[in-house]
Design an enzyme around this catalytic site. Structure first.
Site, mmCIF file in Angstrom:
data_model
loop_
_atom_site.group_PDB
_atom_site.id
_atom_site.type_symbol
_atom_site.label_atom_id
_atom_site.label_comp_id
_atom_site.label_asym_id
_atom_site.label_seq_id
_atom_site.Cartn_x
_atom_site.Cartn_y
_atom_site.Cartn_z
ATOM 1 N N THR A 201 0.622 -1.338 -0.496
ATOM 2 C CA THR A 201 0.091 -0.409 -0.091
ATOM 3 C C THR A 201 1.012 1.176 0.070
ATOM 4 O O THR A 201 2.452 1.310 0.488
ATOM 5 C CB THR A 201 -0.874 0.418 1.349
ATOM 6 O OG1 THR A 201 -1.971 -1.113 1.232
ATOM 7 C CG2 THR A 201 -1.581 1.066 1.500
ATOM 8 N N ARG A 229 -12.190 -9.660 -1.351
ATOM 9 C CA ARG A 229 -11.831 -8.869 -0.129
ATOM 10 C C ARG A 229 -11.795 -7.793 -0.259
ATOM 11 O O ARG A 229 -10.467 -7.207 -1.303
ATOM 12 C CB ARG A 229 -10.666 -10.059 0.917
ATOM 13 C CG ARG A 229 -10.032 -9.387 1.705
ATOM 14 C CD ARG A 229 -8.462 -8.281 1.927
ATOM 15 N NE ARG A 229 -8.142 -7.711 3.091
ATOM 16 C CZ ARG A 229 -7.433 -6.920 3.228
ATOM 17 N NH1 ARG A 229 -7.028 -6.866 2.160
ATOM 18 N NH2 ARG A 229 -6.573 -6.699 4.356
ATOM 19 N N GLY A 231 -9.639 -4.202 2.320
ATOM 20 C CA GLY A 231 -9.168 -4.169 2.960
ATOM 21 C C GLY A 231 -9.687 -2.294 3.305
ATOM 22 O O GLY A 231 -10.686 -1.927 3.443
ATOM 23 N N THR A 252 -1.641 2.053 6.925
ATOM 24 C CA THR A 252 -0.932 0.482 6.154
ATOM 25 C C THR A 252 -1.207 -1.180 7.070
ATOM 26 O O THR A 252 -0.593 -0.406 8.218
ATOM 27 C CB THR A 252 0.344 1.147 5.827
ATOM 28 O OG1 THR A 252 0.539 -0.016 4.820
ATOM 29 C CG2 THR A 252 1.080 1.513 6.817
ATOM 30 N N GLY A 253 -0.713 -1.563 6.262
ATOM 31 C CA GLY A 253 -1.374 -2.950 7.529
ATOM 32 C C GLY A 253 -2.390 -3.585 7.430
ATOM 33 O O GLY A 253 -3.063 -3.377 6.361
ATOM 34 N N GLY A 255 -5.534 -4.440 7.071
ATOM 35 C CA GLY A 255 -6.514 -3.476 7.397
ATOM 36 C C GLY A 255 -7.916 -3.988 7.812
ATOM 37 O O GLY A 255 -8.553 -3.276 8.439
HETATM 38 C C1 SD4 Z 1 -4.758 -3.576 3.263
HETATM 39 N N1 SD4 Z 1 -4.061 -1.599 3.960
HETATM 40 O O1 SD4 Z 1 -5.591 -4.113 2.482
HETATM 41 C C2 SD4 Z 1 -3.854 -2.665 3.331
HETATM 42 C C3 SD4 Z 1 -2.384 -3.228 3.344
HETATM 43 C C4 SD4 Z 1 -1.417 -2.817 3.534
HETATM 44 O O2 SD4 Z 1 0.683 -2.416 3.470
HETATM 45 O O3 SD4 Z 1 -1.769 -1.555 3.950
HETATM 46 N N2 SD4 Z 1 0.009 -2.537 3.072
HETATM 47 O O4 SD4 Z 1 -5.316 -3.955 4.289
#
Ligand code: SD4
Length: 341
Positions: A201, A229, A231, A252-253, A255
């Site tokens: 992301t 799916r 996020g 980020t991370g 979701g």
């Molecule tokens: C998600 N937040 O689709 C995004 C993934 C992400 O670095 O942040 N990746 O959940």
């Protein structure tokens, strides 16, 4: 002799001090920040994205244009898997999510979008040309085509195909913490080395010379996710939120855990209550940790925020998250503080 990197860093710091002085003087009139644009974005790919944003901000352009152009750089990058070269879902299709929000609380997003190179630009068209905020799937694609976005070939990149073939051997869904840091930059390994690159992301928030705020967020989501799916990234208030009176935040991370606490909106509301950007991000992370308990040890979530005074801050569950900043004084990659060290 001062090398270029030291120069950039020290000029950012000294300028930050000057800026802090100006900020203190302008607390009652935040719009006096004219002339001090800034942009921040997630992970190390943010450095390059910020440069693209700066081409607009540095010339006095609007934050909204900057945050769109900035993340388009990442969507196009072959060293990053935010765009079409990215990780597929478990059925082998790349599906993209993106959102954008401006200083008037206009917002737009697309989700589960296939075969379109710049989802952030489609999100902007949703915002500007429809009465809606969010379009998904085939409807989003249909809208994009009607707006003149080319329909790209349905084909995995070579590295994605390799990783997908590898992943199919076990079909195990396992997000990898901080996987973003393994894939960017000129010396980056291939996107899917060891089948590991599981999500990616970029989130960006910016202030322009008029003191106005905007933000964007774009992602391929978690690799090998279930088909359909979504996020947090395309969800206004979760992966992105902007309130031009207060500040802006992106996430980020994992979701699912950002959505659970309406993460970016929560951070902006905490800034409204007077918390600094870093303290607000920390408080939202702590909320996720309280909810997740021991399970928090195996996930990563990070928030990155900017307030109306031009102060920035971030906080993550795990160490390893960094964000890129660009101001008039230069650019820098800053490691964020985290709950687990
Ligand atoms: C998600 N937040 O689709 C995004 C993934 C992400 O670095 O942040 N990746 O959940």
């Amino acid at each position: 002799m001062i090398n270029r990197r030291k120069f950039i860093l020290s000029s950012v710091f000294s300028s930050a001090a000057v800026l802090a002085g100006k900020l203190a003087a302008s607390q009652s009139a935040p719009r006096n920040l004219k002339g001090n644009p800034l942009v921040i974005s997630t992970w190390d790919a943010g450095l390059s994205a910020n440069r693209a944003a700066w081409e607009i901000l540095g010339k006095g352009g609007r934050a909204l244009d900057a945050v769109e152009k900035g993340v388009m750089d990442t969507e196009s990058s072959i060293n990053c898997c935010v765009g079409l070269g990215a990780n597929p879902d478990r059925d082998g299709f790349v599906t993209l999510d993106a959102s954008i929000m401006d200083e008037f609380a206009n917002c737009g997003s697309v989700a589960f979008l296939e075969r379109i190179k710049h989802p952030v630009s489609v999100a902007r068209r949703v915002m500007e040309k429809t009465p809606h905020v969010m379009l998904v799937g085939s409807g989003a694609q249909q809208f994009a085509i009607a707006e003149g976005f080319p329909l790209e070939e349905q084909k995995l990149s070579e590295s994605a195909q390799k990783a997908y073939t590898e992943w199919l051997k076990t079909s195990e869904y396992k997000p990898v913490i901080n996987i973003e840091n393994k894939g960017h930059g000129p010396s980056a390994p291939s996107q899917f080395e060891n089948g590991e690159w599981n999500h990616d992301t970029i989130g960006m928030v910016a202030m322009d010379t008029n003191g106005n705020l905007s933000g964007s967020c774009t992602t391929s989501g978690m690799g090998f996710k279930m088909r359909g799916r979504l996020g947090d990234s395309p969800i206004i208030g979760a992966g992105l939120f902007v309130d031009n009176e207060i500040g802006a935040c992106t996430a980020t991370g994992q979701g699912e855990d950002v959505i659970r606490v309406a993460g970016s909106h929560t951070v902006v509301e905490l800034m409204r209550q007077g918390l600094s950007p870093e303290a607000a991000c920390k408080s939202a992370i702590n909320r996720i940790i309280r909810i997740k308990g021991d399970k928090a040890k195996s996930i990563q979530v990070a928030f990155l925020a900017l307030n109306k005074k031009g102060q920035v801050g971030a906080y993550a569950i795990q160490k390893g998250f960094s964000y890129a900043i660009r101001t008039n004084a230069g650019e820098k990659l800053i490691p964020a503080k985290s709950f687990y060290s």
